[in-house]
Write an enzyme that holds these catalytic residues in place. Structure first.
Site, mmCIF file in Angstrom:
data_model
loop_
_atom_site.group_PDB
_atom_site.id
_atom_site.type_symbol
_atom_site.label_atom_id
_atom_site.label_comp_id
_atom_site.label_asym_id
_atom_site.label_seq_id
_atom_site.Cartn_x
_atom_site.Cartn_y
_atom_site.Cartn_z
ATOM 1 N N ALA A 61 13.890 22.930 -21.097
ATOM 2 C CA ALA A 61 12.658 22.359 -20.378
ATOM 3 C C ALA A 61 13.297 21.885 -18.940
ATOM 4 O O ALA A 61 14.193 21.155 -18.795
ATOM 5 C CB ALA A 61 12.116 21.180 -21.039
ATOM 6 N N VAL A 106 18.032 20.259 -21.410
ATOM 7 C CA VAL A 106 17.424 20.009 -19.799
ATOM 8 C C VAL A 106 17.975 21.079 -18.861
ATOM 9 O O VAL A 106 19.025 21.324 -18.804
ATOM 10 C CB VAL A 106 17.622 18.301 -19.413
ATOM 11 C CG1 VAL A 106 17.603 18.108 -17.926
ATOM 12 C CG2 VAL A 106 17.411 17.471 -20.409
ATOM 13 N N LYS A 107 16.917 21.491 -18.224
ATOM 14 C CA LYS A 107 17.181 22.531 -17.020
ATOM 15 C C LYS A 107 17.382 21.753 -15.773
ATOM 16 O O LYS A 107 16.285 21.203 -15.412
ATOM 17 C CB LYS A 107 16.134 23.615 -17.082
ATOM 18 C CG LYS A 107 16.731 24.999 -17.337
ATOM 19 C CD LYS A 107 15.409 25.946 -17.255
ATOM 20 C CE LYS A 107 15.817 27.589 -17.290
ATOM 21 N NZ LYS A 107 14.458 28.519 -17.044
ATOM 22 N N VAL A 108 18.309 22.221 -14.944
ATOM 23 C CA VAL A 108 18.362 21.625 -13.619
ATOM 24 C C VAL A 108 18.609 22.715 -12.810
ATOM 25 O O VAL A 108 19.368 23.667 -12.993
ATOM 26 C CB VAL A 108 19.257 20.648 -13.498
ATOM 27 C CG1 VAL A 108 19.235 19.475 -14.396
ATOM 28 C CG2 VAL A 108 20.856 21.050 -13.762
#
Ligand code: G3P
Length: 217
Positions: free
Chosen positions: A56, A82-84
């Protein structure tokens, strides 16, 4: 090699997961924006269906805001990754979140140098975009070859998650190069099954069998 679905669509995910070949899901703001309903509810349902890593993506661009949003996303479900983005702030946020035990997927990677930075700050996954490189006449699979080589040279634990895949050959080439994961749109996953000789061969087997049964009947 693990196969992830690159989609936020519950129908597509419910259709493909029972096949037994799906190991996870990746989403991004563009994919989730196509879906109606609360995005956190959608992500929660996706995790329940796939029971595997589900990426996400943050929509903040400042490191401290990304870290806050990342912590919030990680609370949705234990399967959330967590996607950054691979920016200075994204690398800083990855360092902070991964040191807190949050799994991080660093996305929008287009160079081996970028991939090196993500591994150095403890990213769980790096997402190089092969299709978007091919789109600008730059061979995307050469990036995969370089990243796999560099990560092997230093025994980095970061997994190479090939993204922006457009056709089955991207998956075949990624497997040949030893990438850990490919994330694919549903249509590309469907195409992996197809071979005309398989259909022709099966049709003949069944026709021959029916003919023989008719003769014996
Ligand atoms: O999830 C990111 C990536 O897979 C995007 O793919 O097809 O928009 O280049 P594409």
């Amino acid at each position: 090699m693990k196969i992830f679905i690159d989609s936020g669509n519950l129908q597509d995910i419910q259709r493909l997961v029972p096949l037994g070949i799906i190991d996870g899901i990746t989403t991004n703001p563009t994919l989730l924006a196509k879906e109606s309903g609360d995005y956190k509810e959608i992500l929660k349902k996706i995790c329940q269906i796939v029971q595997g890593p589900t990426s996400a993506e943050v929509t903040e661009t400042d490191a401290q805001a990304m870290i806050r949003q990342g912590r919030d996303l990680s609370k949705i479900d234990p399967w959330i990754v967590v996607k950054v983005p691979l920016t200075r702030d994204g690398i800083q946020a990855c360092k902070a979140l991964s040191s807190e035990g949050v799994k991080v997927n660093v996305t929008l990677c287009f160079s081996p140098a970028q991939a090196l930075l993500a591994a150095k700050v403890g990213a769980t996954y790096i997402s190089p975009f092969v299709g978007r490189l091919d789109d600008v006449s730059t061979p995307g699979m050469e990036l995969i070859r370089d990243i796999v080589q560099i990560y092997e040279n230093y025994s980095f634990k970061t997994e190479v998650l090939v993204a922006s895949t457009r056709n089955p050959m991207h998956i075949v080439e990624a497997a040949r190069l030893g990438a850990d994961i490919c994330t694919c749109p549903p249509a590309v996953i469907d195409a992996l099954f197809n071979h005309p000789l398989t259909s022709i061969g099966l049709e003949k087997f069944l026709k021959d069998w029916e003919k023989a049964q008719a003769v014996k009947a």
